[in-house]
Design a protein around this motif. Structure first.
Motif, PDB file in Angstrom:
ATOM      1  N   ARG A  26      19.377  -8.758 -21.999  1.00 26.73           N
ATOM      2  CA  ARG A  26      19.019  -7.884 -22.931  1.00 26.73           C
ATOM      3  C   ARG A  26      19.447  -7.927 -24.397  1.00 26.73           C
ATOM      4  O   ARG A  26      18.993  -7.822 -25.256  1.00 26.73           O
ATOM      5  CB  ARG A  26      19.803  -6.521 -22.400  1.00 26.73           C
ATOM      6  N   SER A 102      18.978   1.130 -21.603  1.00 23.01           N
ATOM      7  CA  SER A 102      19.519   1.037 -20.459  1.00 23.01           C
ATOM      8  C   SER A 102      19.188  -0.259 -19.835  1.00 23.01           C
ATOM      9  O   SER A 102      18.287  -1.027 -20.277  1.00 23.01           O
ATOM     10  CB  SER A 102      19.100   2.162 -19.615  1.00 23.01           C
ATOM     11  N   GLU A 103      19.803  -0.615 -18.791  1.00 18.82           N
ATOM     12  CA  GLU A 103      19.560  -1.923 -18.197  1.00 18.82           C
ATOM     13  C   GLU A 103      18.327  -1.949 -17.420  1.00 18.82           C
ATOM     14  O   GLU A 103      17.644  -3.294 -17.548  1.00 18.82           O
ATOM     15  CB  GLU A 103      20.762  -1.976 -16.861  1.00 18.82           C
TER      16      GLU A 103
END
Lengths: 968, 112
Positions: A26, A102-103
């Protein structure tokens, strides 16, 4: 050149981010985006010296200069300020999003869209050509759509995205139309030219049209009443998107456009009324709606709408000082609103809800974020010592002035104060409800805490900017604002002062009234607001959104259905009837209007033999038409007769090339249709013979249509053939064919040389058709009733079965034994003949097309002679390879000309002497013709053997029936 | 000459138009073939109808007596492409017949 780099850099980053899609990281995409946006920021900043004090950077790249379309990029002070805003807030948003996302989310996709959006937005700002501007404008709508629907499994996100795209898309379309009108008025699409011809535009009769269309674009983009409703629905987007697109940049594109065209369009009564009504109503309604929102982001969205209304109102006034205030407020609003959105995002992130009825007393948990949000809200409310105050003061001062004497102008000060009070009330509400009051009780995430420092950093930075600009405006933003103002207003740049304190005057009193009134308003309504439903009273059920959806359903569903049922048909026959009738009309009507008199018939010079041939031809055509329903084979034979007549006509009328081609094509067509006959259903004249009245009348109508078409063609072609042939392009080809094409057969020279590119296209079509046929047949499933062996084969096999001395299949094999042996012997002869046709094609009738089909016939005869199985066992034809080599050879021959510095498909010709054979033409056109030949062989053979092969395939249906038979 | 040819074109056109308006796919394919003959002949005829004219260049051939090669080139490729489209249409109609079980052009029998 830096400008090109600046616009391209984000797009390049966007592409790079898509490459990262497959990776798990990410951070990588975020880092890359951070670097890209920071580089863009530095590039922009480095351009400042060039644009200071009315300077301009300009770059022209020719795109379609004939149409006045060029890639013109230009940066002046105003564009610079906006570019700084886009890249600067872009940097901060990327940093914020790095922690916000978010992940589970596909982060690279997000950053890819975000960077692409940044590039499009920079494109709008830097476009020096108004059509180019419109292109980038559409791009921002598209990326906004993609970003809003980022969480695409959420229905609200999808609906919001669709609504935003529909509204801004309609606006973008109007804008394009408006810009085209504008370009038509001015005579140029260059922005500088347009801006310089303001008086000409305003005096033109099309001014109002252009104005309304351009305003449609600007007002939809900037969410002005009555198009405002898409913005609150766009809040389903991730918060960084809301902060970036829907408060700081994209929604500013509309007002940016108004400022950009301010010198060219503003100052008229129409401008004041249209822009003013939209701006003032947006200002007041947006502020009013914002007070009653329960969703944090909803409140901020309506507040954004209201502030955009404020900017629009300022621009409507047409005074230079108001324009300065508008530009200034754009910047101020971007800083405080982006920081508020980010704060709202943090609150949402930490507590799990944005509903103000559930949030309270968060200051204890989020002390720093809370403090920052308070300062930003104060700027939004227009509290002194903050940037919002200064621009709001300027707005009040302008509101008091009289610009265009009308009711609107007179009520403006009161509306301004009222809207100011509303904005104080909703800002106060935002802070009071979220950060003060009792402990929160039912939060989805019970223990909120401060986010990581770098997530808060963008807010800190922006709030600091609010303070600095609010306290020392002329030292901080002053010079930048000045160069922006100079670039827009030029000579009309007014005297203005950015000081915080102007002494006690009307605007200050108005500010005080708004502040006090807002606090009082909130104090009175506090309890109601804490519990009420989402949305303002009275308007709660009458949203623009509902009307929009109703309209959408009506237009795209009900009307479309109605139109389809009334005007459309799924049946082929009415459609073909219409086409035939339209064709007839298109032929007859122009002749009728032009007063065409049919050529008198002349019966001289009729060759009796030719007439006899055509008697047969006409009989065949009519017979085929008559027999095609019940006697397919007879119809096919008659069709062949008509084809032969055509072929004889070509011979008769001195067209040997056509005759050869027609003859060989006739053979393959007949075989093709013969192969198809086997899969068609039986149709007996005795079974389905009931004819209703409607069918009879339909037939009569078709009959009349056919007769008229035929008669029309007769009259038309007779008239044309009786005309002397005008000297057209033919003599050119005839003169140049030998000297430049090196061939005596002009038809072939045209095909492979003069019009070689057309031929290349045609053989490509042939290849595509063959591949399509092949693909369709791979999945071919015959109807159950035609799966069995044909009747003739069944009878022959039964005959074998009855006799002990014969084994099954003997009769089939013996059938037409002598002709099939001859056919097998003919194989090399036909191949030789086809090569002969190919080689002599340049000088004598022949050529790639005819030779290719002849060669295909050679293969075909082997199938006919020995049967499909026999031929497939012995012959390995690789039609796909023939086609590939052919296409490649034709294209490469064409490209070969490049090596010698000639255009594509230039040919070179010479004769060479071969032993035993003699002189043959060796033009490079022969290589091209060889490519045509090879492709035609491949395509024809592929089609025919794919179809022939079907008869020996074990079909799926058959397998099913076999299992069924076993079960019973 | 012209009269015979144009009557022929008219008859082929009429038969073709009649056939493409019929409900059976096979009728349509025959109709299209007839129409393409008619159209090819028509285009060919536009270039002037000359019998016994030289179609090729050669020594001692006056260019003004040679037939017009442009319509010939046009029609030649049209013939080949016509074959390809006939093949495509045939395969589509066979596939449609296999899928729908009928050879009606609409893929289902029309209610009478």
């Amino acid at each position: 050149m830096i400008l090109v780099l600046l616009v391209c850099l984000p797009f390049a980053g966007s592409l790079a981010a898509t490459i990262l899609l497959r990776t798990d990281s990410r951070i990588l995409a975020a880092r890359m985006s951070g670097v890209v946006s920071f580089a863009a920021l530095l590039l922009t900043a480095a351009l400042y010296p060039a644009v200071r004090d009315g300077g301009k950077v300009r770059l022209d790249l020719e795109w379609l200069p004939q149409l006045g379309l060029n890639v013109t990029l230009r940066m002046d002070g105003f564009a610079w300020l906006f570019a700084m805003l886009i890249t600067g807030i872009g940097c901060l948003v990327v940093l914020y999003a790095r922690y916000y996302m978010s992940e589970e989310d596909p982060v690279p996709r997000f950053f890819s869209f975000l960077l692409a959006f940044m590039g499009s937005m920079l494109g709008i700002v830097l476009s020096g050509n108004i059509i180019l501007l419109s292109v980038f404008w559409e791009l921002t709508s598209i990326f906004s759509f993609l970003l809003i629907s980022y969480w695409h499994n959420n229905a609200a996100a999808r609906d919001g995205a669709r609504m935003a795209l529909t509204i801004t898309g309609i606006g973008g379309f109007c804008l394009l139309a408006g810009l085209l009108v504008l370009g038509h008025i001015v005579g140029s699409y260059d922005l500088d030219v347009v801006l310089a011809s303001g008086d000409q535009i305003k005096a033109h009769p099309l001014y109002l049209t252009a104005l309304v269309l351009i305003l449609m674009g600007a007002l939809t983009k900037s969410a002005q009443v009555p198009f405002h409703f898409w913005l609150p629905n766009a809040m389903a987007a991730p918060t960084p998107v809301s902060a970036y697109l829907h408060s700081a940049t994209m929604v500013k594109a509309g007002v940016f456009l108004l400022v950009r065209f301010w010198p060219a369009l503003s100052g008229t009564y129409e401008w004041f009324m249209l822009v003013g009504i939209a701006g003032i109503s947006t200002l007041i309604l947006g502020a009013y709606f914002a007070m009653f929102q329960q969703d944090l982001k909803g409140l901020l969205a309506y507040s954004t709408i209201s502030h955009l209304g404020l900017i629009t109102t300022l621009l409507s006034l047409g005074s230079p000082v108001a324009a300065v205030a508008a530009i200034f407020h754009m910047m101020n609003h971007a800083t405080f609103k982006a920081s508020l959105f980010m704060a709202a995002g943090i609150i949402d992130h930490e507590t799990g809800t944005r509903d103000m009825r559930r949030l309270s007393g968060l200051l204890k948990y989020l002390p720093i974020t809370g403090t920052l949000a308070m300062v930003a809200s104060a700027a939004m409310a227009g509290v002194p010592l903050l940037n919002g105050f200064i621009s709001k003061e300027m707005f009040f001062a302008e509101a008091v002035e009289t610009h265009a004497d009308s009711v609107l102008d007179r009520i403006l000060p009161y509306i301004a104060v009222l809207a100011g009070a509303f904005s104080v009330a909703y800002s106060l509400r935002f802070i009071h409800m979220v950060f003060f009051g009792p402990e929160p009780t039912d939060l989805p995430k019970p223990k909120p805490h401060e986010p990581p420092h770098w997530m808060r950093f963008p807010i800190e930075f922006l709030v600091l900017a609010c303070l600095v600009v609010g306290i020392i405006p002329s030292l901080s933003i002053g010079p930048f604002l000045h160069s922006a103002v100079v670039s827009v207003l030029g000579d009309r740049t007014p005297e203005y002062s950015l000081a915080v304190w102007h002494g006690i005057n009307t605007p200050l009193i108005m500010s005080v009234i708004a502040l006090v009134g807002g606090v009082a308003l909130y104090a009175v309504m506090k309890d109601y607001l804490a519990k009420c439903d989402d949305g303002p009273p009275l308007f709660r059920h009458l949203g623009g959104q509902r009307i929009f959806e109703r309209v959408l359903v009506t237009v795209s569903w009900k009307w479309a259905r109605w139109m389809e049922s009334r005007l459309g048909t799924r049946n082929l026959q009415p459609q073909l009837r219409l086409i035939a009738a339209a064709g007839l009309l298109a032929g007859v009507l122009p002749l009728y209007i032009a007063g065409f008199a049919p050529t008198p018939l002349a019966f001289d010079g009729i060759d009796p033999i030719f007439a006899a041939v055509w008697c047969v031809g006409a009989f065949c055509a009519l017979g085929a038409a008559y027999q095609a329903k019940y006697h397919r084979l007879a119809a096919l034979v008659l069709l062949g007769g008509a084809g032969i007549t055509t072929c004889i006509t070509f011979v008769w009328l001195s067209a040997p090339d056509l005759a050869i081609t027609q003859l060989v094509v006739e053979i393959v067509t007949t075989v093709l249709l013969l192969l198809g006959l086997r899969w068609l259903p039986k149709r007996s004249e005795k079974v389905d013979n009931s004819v209703t009245f409607s069918a009879r009348s339909r037939r009569f109508r078709d009959f009349l249509l056919a007769i008229s078409c035929g008669f029309g063609m007769f009259v038309f072609s007779y008239a044309i053939m009786k005309q002397p042939v005008p000297d057209a392009i033919a003599s050119y080809f005839l003169e140049k064919a030998y000297t430049e094409g090196g061939g005596r057969n002009v038809v072939n020279v045209i095909l492979v040389d003069f019009r070689g590119f057309d031929t290349l296209g045609e053989i490509a079509v042939l290849a595509i058709v063959a591949l399509t046929v092949f693909a369709l047949l791979r999945r071919f499933r015959p109807a159950p009733d035609s799966v069995d062996k044909p009747e003739q084969q069944r009878i022959q096999n039964a005959y074998d079965a009855e006799r002990p001395e014969r084994s099954a299949g003997d009769t089939v094999r013996d059938y037409l034994l002598v002709p099939s042996v001859i056919m097998q012997w003919m194989f090399p002869v036909i191949i030789t003949f086809s090569i002969y046709l190919l080689l002599r094609g340049h000088d004598l009738p022949g050529g790639g097309f005819a030779a290719g089909i002849t060669m295909a016939i050679a293969f075909l005869l082997q199938y006919l002679a020995g049967g499909v199985r026999w031929a497939e066992d012995r012959l390995r034809i690789l039609p796909l390879r023939w086609m590939g080599i052919g296409l490649l050879m034709a294209a490469l021959t064409g490209m070969g000309a490049w090596l010698f510095g000639y255009p594509f498909l230039t040919t070179y010709s010479q004769y060479i002497e071969l032993p035993f054979i003699g002189k043959i033409p060796a033009a490079t056109a022969l290589l091209f013709d060889l490519g045509v030949f090879s492709l035609v062989v491949g395509a024809t053979v592929l089609i025919l053997i794919a179809l022939a092969h079907q008869s020996i395939r074990t079909h799926r249906v058959r397998g099913l029936e076999a299992t069924k038979a076993e079960e019973t | 000459m012209e009269l015979v040819l144009s009557i022929g074109i008219g008859i082929m056109t009429g038969s073709g138009v009649w056939l493409i308006l019929r409900p059976r796919t096979y009728q349509v394919i025959i109709g299209l073939s007839l129409l393409s003959y008619a159209v090819n002949l028509f285009i060919f005829g536009v270039g002037g109808v000359k019998s016994n004219a030289a179609p090729l260049l050669g020594e001692g051939v006056d260019i003004s007596t040679v037939t017009d090669p442009v319509p010939h080139a046009l029609v030649l490729t049209a013939i080949v492409i016509g074959f390809a489209t006939t093949a495509l249409f045939l395969v589509v109609l066979l596939a449609a017949r296999g899928l729908t079980g009928t050879d009606h052009v609409d893929g289902r029998e029309q209610p009478k």
